[in-house]
Design an enzyme around this catalytic site. Structure first.
Site, PDB file in Angstrom:
ATOM      1  N   THR A  83      -6.270 -11.290   3.313  1.00  0.00           N
ATOM      2  CA  THR A  83      -7.267 -10.659   2.488  1.00  0.00           C
ATOM      3  C   THR A  83      -8.398 -11.535   2.095  1.00  0.00           C
ATOM      4  OG1 THR A  83      -5.982 -11.016   0.332  1.00  0.00           O
ATOM      5  CG2 THR A  83      -5.573  -8.947   1.478  1.00  0.00           C
ATOM      6  N   GLN A  86       2.192  -5.738  -3.392  1.00  0.00           N
ATOM      7  CA  GLN A  86       2.584  -5.804  -1.745  1.00  0.00           C
ATOM      8  C   GLN A  86       3.989  -5.288  -1.440  1.00  0.00           C
ATOM      9  OE1 GLN A  86       1.303  -9.185  -3.344  1.00  0.00           O
ATOM     10  NE2 GLN A  86      -0.477  -8.124  -2.668  1.00  0.00           N
ATOM     11  N   LYS A 126       2.494   2.452  -5.086  1.00  0.00           N
ATOM     12  CA  LYS A 126       3.092   1.946  -6.349  1.00  0.00           C
ATOM     13  C   LYS A 126       2.555   2.194  -7.670  1.00  0.00           C
ATOM     14  CE  LYS A 126       3.335  -2.220  -4.679  1.00  0.00           C
ATOM     15  NZ  LYS A 126       2.796  -2.093  -3.332  1.00  0.00           N
ATOM     16  N   LYS A 171       0.416   4.629  -8.535  1.00  0.00           N
ATOM     17  CA  LYS A 171       0.468   5.760  -8.959  1.00  0.00           C
ATOM     18  C   LYS A 171       1.885   5.865  -9.863  1.00  0.00           C
ATOM     19  CE  LYS A 171       0.797  10.456  -7.138  1.00  0.00           C
ATOM     20  NZ  LYS A 171       0.670  11.498  -6.331  1.00  0.00           N
ATOM     21  N   GLY A 221      -4.325  -3.912  -4.639  1.00  0.00           N
ATOM     22  CA  GLY A 221      -5.584  -2.928  -5.185  1.00  0.00           C
ATOM     23  C   GLY A 221      -4.587  -1.563  -5.470  1.00  0.00           C
ATOM     24  N   HIS A 222      -4.426  -1.507  -6.731  1.00  0.00           N
ATOM     25  CA  HIS A 222      -3.553  -0.185  -7.218  1.00  0.00           C
ATOM     26  C   HIS A 222      -4.431   1.092  -7.515  1.00  0.00           C
ATOM     27  CE1 HIS A 222       0.118  -3.203  -7.828  1.00  0.00           C
ATOM     28  NE2 HIS A 222      -0.246  -3.004  -6.555  1.00  0.00           N
ATOM     29  N   ASP A 248       0.626  -1.187  -0.018  1.00  0.00           N
ATOM     30  CA  ASP A 248      -0.160  -0.026  -0.086  1.00  0.00           C
ATOM     31  C   ASP A 248       0.878   1.042  -0.168  1.00  0.00           C
ATOM     32  OD1 ASP A 248      -2.286  -1.619   0.258  1.00  0.00           O
ATOM     33  OD2 ASP A 248      -2.000  -1.749   2.289  1.00  0.00           O
ATOM     34  N   ASP A 269       2.324  14.907   1.781  1.00  0.00           N
ATOM     35  CA  ASP A 269       1.597  15.894   2.180  1.00  0.00           C
ATOM     36  C   ASP A 269       0.460  15.498   3.328  1.00  0.00           C
ATOM     37  OD1 ASP A 269       0.603  13.884  -0.071  1.00  0.00           O
ATOM     38  OD2 ASP A 269      -1.405  14.389   0.635  1.00  0.00           O
TER      39      ASP A 269
HETATM   40  P1  IMP Z   1      -2.956 -12.612   1.788  1.00  0.00           P
HETATM   41  O1  IMP Z   1      -1.835 -12.244   0.646  1.00  0.00           O
HETATM   42  O2  IMP Z   1      -4.262 -12.266   1.462  1.00  0.00           O
HETATM   43  O3  IMP Z   1      -2.616 -14.026   1.881  1.00  0.00           O
HETATM   44  O4  IMP Z   1      -2.426 -11.858   3.219  1.00  0.00           O
HETATM   45  C1  IMP Z   1      -1.458 -12.121   3.658  1.00  0.00           C
HETATM   46  C2  IMP Z   1      -0.895 -10.614   4.542  1.00  0.00           C
HETATM   47  O5  IMP Z   1      -0.373  -9.723   3.509  1.00  0.00           O
HETATM   48  C3  IMP Z   1      -2.038 -10.210   4.992  1.00  0.00           C
HETATM   49  O6  IMP Z   1      -1.433  -9.268   6.374  1.00  0.00           O
HETATM   50  C4  IMP Z   1      -2.587  -8.839   4.336  1.00  0.00           C
HETATM   51  O7  IMP Z   1      -3.229  -7.957   4.969  1.00  0.00           O
HETATM   52  C5  IMP Z   1      -1.408  -8.714   3.757  1.00  0.00           C
HETATM   53  N1  IMP Z   1      -1.450  -8.044   2.347  1.00  0.00           N
HETATM   54  C6  IMP Z   1      -1.739  -8.845   1.318  1.00  0.00           C
HETATM   55  N2  IMP Z   1      -2.039  -8.069   0.107  1.00  0.00           N
HETATM   56  C7  IMP Z   1      -1.821  -6.727   0.612  1.00  0.00           C
HETATM   57  C8  IMP Z   1      -1.590  -5.514  -0.049  1.00  0.00           C
HETATM   58  O8  IMP Z   1      -1.713  -5.501  -1.311  1.00  0.00           O
HETATM   59  N3  IMP Z   1      -1.510  -4.450   0.574  1.00  0.00           N
HETATM   60  C9  IMP Z   1      -1.196  -4.416   2.105  1.00  0.00           C
HETATM   61  N4  IMP Z   1      -1.149  -6.060   2.628  1.00  0.00           N
HETATM   62  C10 IMP Z   1      -1.467  -6.640   1.836  1.00  0.00           C
END
Ligand code: IMP
Length: 430
Positions: free
Chosen positions: A134, A231, A25, A27, A49-50, A22, A338
């Site tokens: 997630t 991630q 990336k 942007k 989610g980008h 999060d 910001d």
């Molecule tokens: P999973 O990828 O759904 O198996 O989740 C494993 C861990 O990675 C959890 O703590 C999620 O919240 C975190 N996670 C997975 N994808 C993202 C992302 O795109 N942004 C932030 N945390 C993520």
């Protein structure tokens, strides 16, 4: 598009998350994609989610690269990306509407409905061992890939291929057994799963290629290539805070897994000017009180995929140094500066007491880590209209310069607001 540097072809650039995901990336990729011939997503799935904001208009993509708003760029989804069929179909159709070409890899594994069921049921049963996933079926799908069984996007071409893939190494039977053991209620039958997958063939099959060889040919002809990660390094399966990680490789190992060896000219890490984390696991600089709440509200720190509130904290340079070292990050983009406007004081963690400088970070030592802090004066001014580094308040300039000094790599761009153009580039990345 072919960019040259003194007559030489530019090597590829990788954009990777340098914190807990999060970082913004999407942007950065969208901006750099203006000059890219190929934008290639290499890992993760629809857990990502980008977010892309153009003139206040917000779009979130989960699987296709954030280059889809640039019709001149060819967008690739590599074979290391686990694909949820409805999400992929919907994003392919969005790309088509935008006039952008996207090819997904024919060998990319499909996230089956039973993967989602297992992921969610496991989390419900887990109690203290909960990861806080997630719930998108990411882990179970990668588990099957490692167990040498998968339905690929290419298998969608025929029901027989899907059936054969689900029979291999007792794939579907074992997964039904596990879902049952976890107490899942509605487990789709084998035939339902085959019918579900096959129903996406027309939407997905025309967009499949061997993306690794396609990319290789593009590189040979001098195309500018941008790799997009999902991630972040602290969630990497091998170098992150295991087991509180995702099930894929978030950095350069992920580039290699999807596309083989490539010459990377720059490895650009993206980090926020503070820190966030979603899900369980240690987070040494977490702020649970009012300050954390303010960061969350000002920064809009709610998951782009799940809507979950993100845990917020001050910037953690020790964790950032770990990711820089393990991923070979050469340049940093610092987003969301910001969000810090209006804070009287800003803190930065420079190290952890009780964890020696040379120790590799893992869950055990992150749990014990006592941050050592330095304090910066804040600034009142809204910085969103600043277009050069020199336009920033002196104390904000000092904050950036100090971070560069403490990390030993340059901060090449700074995010000053949510829109595509709210970014100060201090030196060209291409
Ligand atoms: P999973 O990828 O759904 O198996 O989740 C494993 C861990 O990675 C959890 O703590 C999620 O919240 C975190 N996670 C997975 N994808 C993202 C992302 O795109 N942004 C932030 N945390 C993520």
């Amino acid at each position: 598009m072919r960019l040259t540097l003194g007559g030489m072809v530019m090597p590829a650039v990788a954009i990777i998350g340098a914190q807990w995901g999060d970082e913004g990336k999407g942007k950065v990729v969208d901006l750099l994609a203006e000059q890219a011939g190929v934008v290639a997503r290499y890992g993760g799935g629809d857990n990502a989610g980008h977010t892309l904001v153009v003139n206040g208009d917000k779009r979130v993509v989960h699987l296709v690269p954030s280059g889809i708003l640039r019709p001149d760029a060819l967008n690739l989804v590599g074979k290391g990306v686990v694909c949820k069929l409805p999400v992929l179909a919907q994003e392919l159709s969005l790309a088509q509407a935008l006039g952008t070409t996207v090819y997904a890899d024919q060998s990319a594994p499909v996230i089956l409905p039973i993967h989602v069921i297992i992921d969610q049921a496991r989390e419900q049963c887990a109690g203290v061992g909960k990861i806080g996933t997630t719930g998108r079926g990411i882990g179970p799908c990668y588990e099957d890939l490692t167990a040498r069984r998968r339905v690929t996007l290419g298998d969608l071409a025929s029901e027989d291929r899907i059936r054969a893939a689900l029979a291999a190494r007792n794939f579907y039977n074992e997964r039904v057994g596990l879902a049952d053991m976890l107490g899942a209620e509605r487990i789709p039958s084998l035939d339902e799963t085959i019918a579900f997958c096959f129903s996406y063939r027309n939407e997905i099959c025309p967009h499949l290629k061997d993306t690794a060889s396609l990319l290789r040919r593009e590189i040979e002809t001098g195309t500018n290539v941008l790799f997009e990660g999902a991630q972040g390094g602290m969630l990497d399966l091998m170098h992150g805070s295991y087991p509180y990680v995702t099930s894929s490789r978030c950095g350069i190992a992920g580039v290699n897994a999807s596309f083989g060896a490539v010459l990377l000219g720059k490895v650009v890490g993206v980090a926020k000017a503070y820190a966030t984390r979603v899900g369980e696991g240690p987070f040494p600089t977490e702020l649970t009180g009012e300050v954390g709440e303010r960061l969350r509200e000002t920064g809009g720190e709610y998951g782009a995929t799940t809507g979950r509130p993100r845990r917020c904290g001050w910037l953690d340079l020790r964790a950032l140094r770990h990711v820089i070292q393990f991923e070979g990050i050469t340049h940093l983009v610092l987003t969301k500066l910001d969000v810090l406007s209006g804070f009287k004081e800003i803190f930065v963690c420079t190290d952890y007491e009780g964890v020696s400088q040379y120790e590799t970070l893992n869950t055990e030592n992150l749990e014990q880590a006592e941050p050592t802090w330095i304090k910066f004066d804040g600034w009142e001014t809204n910085i969103t209209d600043c277009s050069t580094f020199e336009d920033l308040p002196n104390v904000a300039q000092f904050y950036i310069t100090a971070i560069e000094g403490l990390l030993g790599i340059p901060v090449v761009a700074i995010g000053t607001g949510p829109d595509r153009h709210d970014m100060i580039f201090r030196q060209p990345i291409w």
